[in-house]
Structure formats: structure tokens, C-alpha cells
Design a protein around this motif. Structure first.
Motif, PDB file in Angstrom:
ATOM      1  N   GLU A  73      37.850  46.421  28.313  1.00  0.00           N
ATOM      2  CA  GLU A  73      38.810  45.367  28.653  1.00  0.00           C
ATOM      3  C   GLU A  73      39.778  45.131  27.492  1.00  0.00           C
ATOM      4  O   GLU A  73      40.996  45.101  27.671  1.00  0.00           O
ATOM      5  N   VAL A 123      43.839  45.734  27.207  1.00  0.00           N
ATOM      6  CA  VAL A 123      44.751  44.614  26.968  1.00  0.00           C
ATOM      7  C   VAL A 123      45.561  44.855  25.693  1.00  0.00           C
ATOM      8  O   VAL A 123      46.761  44.551  25.652  1.00  0.00           O
ATOM      9  N   PRO A 131      39.770  34.526  32.307  1.00  0.00           N
ATOM     10  CA  PRO A 131      38.673  35.496  32.373  1.00  0.00           C
ATOM     11  C   PRO A 131      38.578  36.221  31.023  1.00  0.00           C
ATOM     12  O   PRO A 131      39.506  36.129  30.206  1.00  0.00           O
ATOM     13  N   THR A 150      41.562  37.866  28.438  1.00  0.00           N
ATOM     14  CA  THR A 150      42.874  37.350  28.831  1.00  0.00           C
ATOM     15  C   THR A 150      43.647  36.907  27.595  1.00  0.00           C
ATOM     16  O   THR A 150      43.086  36.314  26.682  1.00  0.00           O
ATOM     17  N   LEU A 173      46.137  40.159  31.652  1.00  0.00           N
ATOM     18  CA  LEU A 173      44.764  40.241  32.144  1.00  0.00           C
ATOM     19  C   LEU A 173      44.277  41.663  31.997  1.00  0.00           C
ATOM     20  O   LEU A 173      45.063  42.612  32.147  1.00  0.00           O
ATOM     21  N   SER A 185      41.563  45.691  36.396  1.00  0.00           N
ATOM     22  CA  SER A 185      40.222  45.808  36.998  1.00  0.00           C
ATOM     23  C   SER A 185      39.895  47.222  37.360  1.00  0.00           C
ATOM     24  O   SER A 185      40.649  48.063  37.528  1.00  0.00           O
TER      25      SER A 185
END
Length: 153
Positions: free
Chosen positions: A30, A34, A126, A129, A150, A153
């Protein structure tokens, strides 16, 4: 000044202590994704993170992705602190684009404080973020929301 408020990546549910919970593989992915998104649009001047392991790991991954050599640590970014204490600690900060890496509920409260002058943020946070706020000075209710990143996914 731009203030980026980031919640750490997904962390393990348990560890010897809350402060020692590391990022999961998903959390690492993640944050890496980002960091790539943020790097496409912003040049971050400085990263400051909570002393807890998951925030330090998140900040280190962001620093790598944003080509920054180091991460600073600020105790006031730990989850039990209040937005007012964070703003007081950052009062003399001069970075043009500052990335703060912290935890719930502080990220939510800090965004709400800067945007609306209350601890209720209009932004969902979440894991991984990043909310980008623009402000001329660090005070309650004066920032404007510029962008939210974000994790894909």
C-alpha cells in the motif's frame, strides 16, 4: 505550505506491544504504491513520523519513494496526542511540503482541526491514505483540502 497527513500502512494485529506492530506485506505494498502516486505530483520537503514502528516503517518507505534521505520523529504524532500539541510542536516548521505520518484517531482529528476547526474530519483515512492540505499558517479551520491519495485496491 502544504501539509500531507498520512495514516500508516496496514499493520499486524498483534505484537509484544502496540508500538512494535510492524507493517504487513499488504501494508508495505500500500505504502509503496501511494509513494509512487505522491511522487508524480509533489516534491516533499520533509517527512516527520510518529515513533511507533508501523509509522516509522511507513515513513521510511515514503522517504525511499520520494527520494528523501531521512525521516524525523515527533512524539506528538503518536496516536494518544491531540492536534493542538502537534501544531504547537510544528510552530516553527518551515518546510514547503511537509508529510506527517501518524495513526488513527490523530490523523482524523488533525485533518478536522486544520480544515474545520473541530476534531471531526470530512476525510476517511483507510490505511496508507494521504490527505494534502494547503494552508498559510498552522491554525484551526484555515486549511483547504487539495487532494487525497488512497492506496490502489
Amino acid at each position: 505550505m502544504k501539509i500531507m497527513i498520512m495514516r500508516h500502512g496496514e499493520a499486524e494485529a498483534t505484537a509484544l506491544s502496540d508500538g512494535q506492530r510492524p507493517l504487513t506485506e499488504e501494508g508495505i505494498n500500500e505504502v509503496t504504491q501511494v509513494a509512487e502516486l505522491v511522487a508524480e505530483e509533489y516534491v516533499v520537503s520533509k517527512i516527520i513520523a510518529s515513533p511507533l514502528l508501523r509509522a516509522q516503517q511507513t515513513a521510511s518507505l515514503m522517504a525511499t519513494g520520494l527520494n528523501l534521505p531521512a525521516v524525523d520523529t515527533l512524539t506528538e504524532l503518536a496516536p494518544e496526542h491531540k492536534p493542538e500539541s502537534v501544531l504547537k510542536a510544528l510552530a516553527n516548521e518551515e518546510a514547503e511540503v511537509l508529510l506527517l505520518v501518524s495513526h488513527m484517531p490523530l490523523v482524523d482529528q488533525l485533518a478536522g482541526w486544520l480544515l474545520e476547526g473541530s476534531r471531526m474530519s470530512p476525510i476517511a483515512f483507510p490505511t496508507a491514505t494521504v490527505a494534502v492540505l494547503h494552508t498559510d499558517h498552522l491554525a484551526a479551520g484555515v486549511a483547504e483540502l487539495e487532494r487525497v491519495f488512497l492506496a490502489p485496491s
